[in-house]
Design a protein around this motif. Structure first.
Motif, PDB file in Angstrom:
ATOM      1  N   VAL A   1       0.826  -1.213   0.000  1.00 35.91           N
ATOM      2  CA  VAL A   1       0.000   0.000   0.000  1.00 35.91           C
ATOM      3  C   VAL A   1       0.863   1.266   0.000  1.00 35.91           C
ATOM      4  O   VAL A   1       0.325   2.375   0.030  1.00 35.91           O
ATOM      5  CB  VAL A   1      -0.953   0.022   1.222  1.00 35.91           C
ATOM      6  CG1 VAL A   1      -1.904  -1.163   1.168  1.00 35.91           C
ATOM      7  CG2 VAL A   1      -0.169   0.029   2.539  1.00 35.91           C
ATOM      8  N   GLN A   2       2.196   1.105  -0.079  1.00 39.88           N
ATOM      9  CA  GLN A   2       3.076   2.267  -0.054  1.00 39.88           C
ATOM     10  C   GLN A   2       3.243   2.848  -1.466  1.00 39.88           C
ATOM     11  O   GLN A   2       3.209   2.116  -2.451  1.00 39.88           O
ATOM     12  CB  GLN A   2       4.457   1.893   0.504  1.00 39.88           C
ATOM     13  CG  GLN A   2       4.419   1.309   1.904  1.00 39.88           C
ATOM     14  CD  GLN A   2       3.710   2.211   2.893  1.00 39.88           C
ATOM     15  OE1 GLN A   2       3.969   3.422   2.932  1.00 39.88           O
ATOM     16  NE2 GLN A   2       2.817   1.633   3.681  1.00 39.88           N
TER      17      GLN A   2
ATOM     18  N   GLY B   1      10.360   4.075   7.100  1.00 47.64           N
ATOM     19  CA  GLY B   1       9.571   4.675   8.176  1.00 47.64           C
ATOM     20  C   GLY B   1       8.240   3.990   8.350  1.00 47.64           C
ATOM     21  O   GLY B   1       7.790   3.733   9.489  1.00 47.64           O
ATOM     22  N   ALA B   2       7.569   3.658   7.244  1.00 45.65           N
ATOM     23  CA  ALA B   2       6.277   2.978   7.317  1.00 45.65           C
ATOM     24  C   ALA B   2       6.421   1.593   7.927  1.00 45.65           C
ATOM     25  O   ALA B   2       5.578   1.164   8.737  1.00 45.65           O
ATOM     26  CB  ALA B   2       5.669   2.883   5.921  1.00 45.65           C
TER      27      ALA B   2
ATOM     28  N   ARG C   1       6.899   1.986  11.710  1.00 48.43           N
ATOM     29  CA  ARG C   1       5.644   2.390  12.371  1.00 48.43           C
ATOM     30  C   ARG C   1       4.677   1.223  12.503  1.00 48.43           C
ATOM     31  O   ARG C   1       3.944   1.119  13.499  1.00 48.43           O
ATOM     32  CB  ARG C   1       4.977   3.515  11.585  1.00 48.43           C
ATOM     33  CG  ARG C   1       5.637   4.873  11.749  1.00 48.43           C
ATOM     34  CD  ARG C   1       4.743   5.992  11.235  1.00 48.43           C
ATOM     35  NE  ARG C   1       4.371   5.793   9.837  1.00 48.43           N
ATOM     36  CZ  ARG C   1       5.100   6.211   8.794  1.00 48.43           C
ATOM     37  NH1 ARG C   1       6.254   6.834   9.017  1.00 48.43           N
ATOM     38  NH2 ARG C   1       4.690   6.005   7.557  1.00 48.43           N
ATOM     39  N   GLU C   2       4.677   0.334  11.518  1.00 44.44           N
ATOM     40  CA  GLU C   2       3.750  -0.784  11.526  1.00 44.44           C
ATOM     41  C   GLU C   2       4.302  -2.008  12.241  1.00 44.44           C
ATOM     42  O   GLU C   2       3.674  -3.075  12.226  1.00 44.44           O
ATOM     43  CB  GLU C   2       3.368  -1.164  10.089  1.00 44.44           C
ATOM     44  CG  GLU C   2       2.617  -0.080   9.339  1.00 44.44           C
ATOM     45  CD  GLU C   2       1.259   0.213   9.960  1.00 44.44           C
ATOM     46  OE1 GLU C   2       0.668  -0.719  10.562  1.00 44.44           O
ATOM     47  OE2 GLU C   2       0.801   1.368   9.873  1.00 44.44           O
ATOM     48  N   GLY C   3       5.456  -1.865  12.866  1.00 38.75           N
ATOM     49  CA  GLY C   3       5.997  -2.950  13.677  1.00 38.75           C
ATOM     50  C   GLY C   3       6.613  -4.098  12.896  1.00 38.75           C
ATOM     51  O   GLY C   3       6.744  -5.207  13.436  1.00 38.75           O
TER      52      GLY C   3
END
Length: 330
Positions: free
Chosen positions: A258-259, A298-299, A302-304
């Motif tokens: 989804v990036q 970074g994404a 953030r999403e672990g």
């Protein structure tokens, strides 16, 4: 005019089309890599260019001379090194090269000087009195290349010259080929070691099942492999407990797909490959790869997603080859 012009070349063996309507050119002072899997038609094409086989159709011009119609005039311009080249075990290096210099019609002092010049260029002078049977694979390849250079040809046709060589010998061969090109010689070289070709070739021709699929500078072929859009590949490694890998990979894939700019995701064990690609026609900024990768990393954090290593990989000739031949193998 190009030194070598191959026009609509074909070679059929009954119903088998070993070479099928192949056309390409080669300029003096350049190196052309001839790429294709076993059975693609590389060696057959090279044998025709070397006047050792006759085509079913088409034409080959070398410095304006027809290799097919005027082979005796073309041969002095050609140096051919086949993929399997033997030496005479009971000869020393200097005896072996002197034998072939005589066969090329060289006589007297000029012959001796030419043999010495070739040994000096190929680094064989310290081995001049050594029997060829006692040489390493790399040194035997140097002797074979030296034999190819004795009559100072304008076109070198080298079929898998790096086959079986160790890394040091491949580096030395690459340096020799670059030196030959700088002397104004045209070099046609086939190899399965695509990373080697990408480092030494000015252009490449990709052949599959007898047909030429693409030809052009290496950078241009790499550009085509990206679908005519700027792209790169990011690779990330995950750190997960035993038994949790499948779950971690599925989570990482959901986040990645989804990036922005992500076109595809693939995984092999704990290594994930991500293809990042700009839209066709987009003008990339000088740091678009760094910016896209920073945003992507970074994404993931953030999403672990448990990322323990992250880097980008430049596209290479292997990517271009796989892209051009995709769907061509039957």
């Amino acid at each position: 005019m190009s030194l070598l012009e191959v026009r609509n070349l074909s070679r059929h063996y009954g119903a088998l089309k070993a070479v099928d309507d192949v056309s390409f050119t080669l300029e003096a002072g350049t190196i052309l890599g001839f790429i294709g899997p076993n059975g693609a038609g590389k060696s057959t094409t090279m044998r025709i260019l070397a006047t050792l086989d006759v085509p079913t159709g088409g034409e080959v011009l070398l410095d304006g001379r027809s290799v097919v119609e005027q082979p005796d005039e073309a041969r002095p311009l050609i140096g051919y090194m086949p993929d399997r080249y033997g030496t005479y075990d009971d000869m020393t290096v200097v005896e072996f090269l002197d034998f072939f210099a005589r066969a090329y019609g060289q006589r007297g002092r000029p012959r001796v000087e030419r043999v010495d010049a070739v040994m000096d260029f190929t680094g064989l002078m310290p081995l001049r009195e050594k029997l060829t049977s006692e040489l390493s694979k790399g040194m035997k390849q140097r002797v074979a290349l030296g034999r190819t250079l004795l009559h100072d040809p304008r076109l070198l046709i080298l079929d898998e010259p790096a086959d079986g060589l160790d890394p040091r010998a491949r580096i030395e061969l690459r340096e020799l080929l670059r030196a030959l090109a700088s002397q104004g010689k045209a070099v046609l070289i086939s190899s399965h070691i695509l990373t080697e070709l990408s480092e030494i070739c000015d252009s490449c021709a990709i052949i599959e099942q007898g047909r030429l699929l693409a030809q052009g500078p290496v950078a241009e072929l790499l550009h085509r492999s990206a679908g005519a859009a700027p792209s790169t590949e990011a690779q990330l490694k995950l750190f997960v407990p035993d038994g949790k890998l499948a779950e971690a990979l599925a989570h990482a894939e959901r986040v990645l797909l989804v990036q922005p700019l992500v076109k595809s995701v693939s995984a092999a064990q704990d290594l994930v490959r991500v293809r990042l690609e700009l839209d066709p026609g987009a003008a990339p900024g000088p740091q678009w790869v760094d910016e896209a990768c920073a945003r992507l990393l970074g994404a993931l954090v953030r999403e672990g997603v448990p990322v323990c290593a992250f880097h980008t990989r430049q596209l290479d000739l292997e990517d271009a080859f796989l892209h051009v031949t995709k769907g061509k193998v039957q």
